[in-house]
Design a protein around this motif. Sequence first.
Motif, PDB file in Angstrom:
ATOM      1  N   THR A  43       3.435   3.110  -0.873  1.00 26.06           N
ATOM      2  CA  THR A  43       2.074   2.686  -1.198  1.00 26.06           C
ATOM      3  C   THR A  43       1.092   3.807  -0.912  1.00 26.06           C
ATOM      4  O   THR A  43       1.189   4.485   0.121  1.00 26.06           O
ATOM      5  CB  THR A  43       1.644   1.434  -0.427  1.00 26.06           C
ATOM      6  OG1 THR A  43       0.272   1.157  -0.705  1.00 26.06           O
ATOM      7  CG2 THR A  43       1.815   1.599   1.071  1.00 26.06           C
ATOM      8  N   ILE A 103       3.124  -7.895   3.537  1.00 22.12           N
ATOM      9  CA  ILE A 103       3.983  -6.747   3.855  1.00 22.12           C
ATOM     10  C   ILE A 103       4.021  -6.580   5.369  1.00 22.12           C
ATOM     11  O   ILE A 103       2.994  -6.316   5.992  1.00 22.12           O
ATOM     12  CB  ILE A 103       3.455  -5.464   3.187  1.00 22.12           C
ATOM     13  CG1 ILE A 103       3.451  -5.626   1.662  1.00 22.12           C
ATOM     14  CG2 ILE A 103       4.277  -4.251   3.607  1.00 22.12           C
ATOM     15  CD1 ILE A 103       2.658  -4.559   0.926  1.00 22.12           C
ATOM     16  N   SER A 128       8.110  -1.850  -5.598  1.00 22.94           N
ATOM     17  CA  SER A 128       7.130  -1.243  -4.697  1.00 22.94           C
ATOM     18  C   SER A 128       5.739  -1.486  -5.251  1.00 22.94           C
ATOM     19  O   SER A 128       5.517  -1.401  -6.465  1.00 22.94           O
ATOM     20  CB  SER A 128       7.381   0.265  -4.578  1.00 22.94           C
ATOM     21  OG  SER A 128       6.248   0.925  -4.056  1.00 22.94           O
ATOM     22  N   LEU A 136       2.923  -6.849  -4.734  1.00 22.25           N
ATOM     23  CA  LEU A 136       4.329  -6.935  -4.332  1.00 22.25           C
ATOM     24  C   LEU A 136       4.823  -8.380  -4.259  1.00 22.25           C
ATOM     25  O   LEU A 136       5.854  -8.719  -4.834  1.00 22.25           O
ATOM     26  CB  LEU A 136       4.527  -6.232  -2.987  1.00 22.25           C
ATOM     27  CG  LEU A 136       5.974  -5.888  -2.625  1.00 22.25           C
ATOM     28  CD1 LEU A 136       6.604  -4.984  -3.676  1.00 22.25           C
ATOM     29  CD2 LEU A 136       6.054  -5.230  -1.263  1.00 22.25           C
ATOM     30  N   GLU A 191       7.720  -2.513   2.093  1.00 16.61           N
ATOM     31  CA  GLU A 191       7.084  -1.655   1.092  1.00 16.61           C
ATOM     32  C   GLU A 191       7.441  -0.192   1.346  1.00 16.61           C
ATOM     33  O   GLU A 191       7.154   0.344   2.415  1.00 16.61           O
ATOM     34  CB  GLU A 191       5.555  -1.843   1.164  1.00 16.61           C
ATOM     35  CG  GLU A 191       4.752  -0.850   0.368  1.00 16.61           C
ATOM     36  CD  GLU A 191       5.137  -0.842  -1.090  1.00 16.61           C
ATOM     37  OE1 GLU A 191       5.646   0.201  -1.553  1.00 16.61           O
ATOM     38  OE2 GLU A 191       4.928  -1.867  -1.766  1.00 16.61           O
TER      39      GLU A 191
END
Length: 378
Positions: free
Chosen positions: A56, A89, A299, A307, A53
Amino acid sequence: MIINNVRMVLRDDVVHGSLEIRQGVIHHISDSLSRHPGALDGEDALLLPGLVELHTDNLDKCFTPRPGVAWPAMAAMRHHDAVIIASGITTVFDAIAVGDVRDGGHRLSTLRHLIDTVIASQQAQANRADHFIHLRCELPHKDTLGLFEQLANFPLVSLVSLMDHSPGQRQFASREKYYQYYKGKYQLNDTQMTAFEQEQLAGSLRWSQPNRAAIVQLCRAKKLTMASHDDAAFEHVEQTYQQGGSIAEFPTTEAAAKAAQQFGMRVLMGAPNVVCGGSHSGNVAAHHLAALGCLDILSSDYYPASLLESAFIMHEDERNSLNLAQAVALVSHNPAAALGLHDRGCIEEGRRADLLLVERHPSRLELKRVWRRGIRVY
């Protein structure tokens, strides 16, 4: 450790078989099942690489869950890390806003507090995901450059994005959408909203270009990866490319995405755009860019759980021609490669054993397990 009886999503294919991990690294991949009695039975689930990622905002929400509320730092970090890892993630670039659009922006003490906490938790090996720092530089603010100069030297700072959220251009080419977004976000009446708009326009006129030039120079000297943000026109993308940028974050038009592709930049779009079927700001839809072959990275932006789901939606969307391996690469290999993280991002011998065990049901995804460096963290 051996993970057996799984459908492994590799770079170019999905292979049913088993995978062996040694010292946190993928040691061997086989297209046959293991007979080792201690092997973990994956029960024919999908084995994916850990998600990567790049942008965020979730960290800031955990530190300030409500206006005026400052949550204890390490507790906020633990919660943020838990949300990230529960979203699949395993590598995250925590986006920290430098020069906010309201109330004078974040002060240095606030920003250092956020960054110090990320660094301290990483050094203490307290996090389940691997955390880096992404500095989101709001160019139209008078304090942005001074803050950036002091923060850019911190460990883990690896990605810088240049943005201008003033009205009438880029993300907010539509004044109606601009009013709708910021009136709701800050609870402004019409008079307050008009004053806010004029303040942002004046800031953009005064500070955007000099801040951009100075920050670009610093990024190039420090060899930091640069991204543009909300490009709407060919000229926006061309400027970033000429200044050394390599990622186009959330382009708002088809023309901007095509320009980024022409210059060899990676196009990043929002996973919420995919899950919701389009942009909440009325801009170009991610699935449209995918159909044109102009999408490289997804993203989660403001919603981490989007995601993993977005990869499967992209694969199953008949408007696109992405196989599962290509769709998963949007959230794993491609973002990792964009930041030079060549030790992760795909299931391949010699890569880090950052892995997800996922079951796809007709109406939902079930994330069953997450490993980082071969250690189960979820």
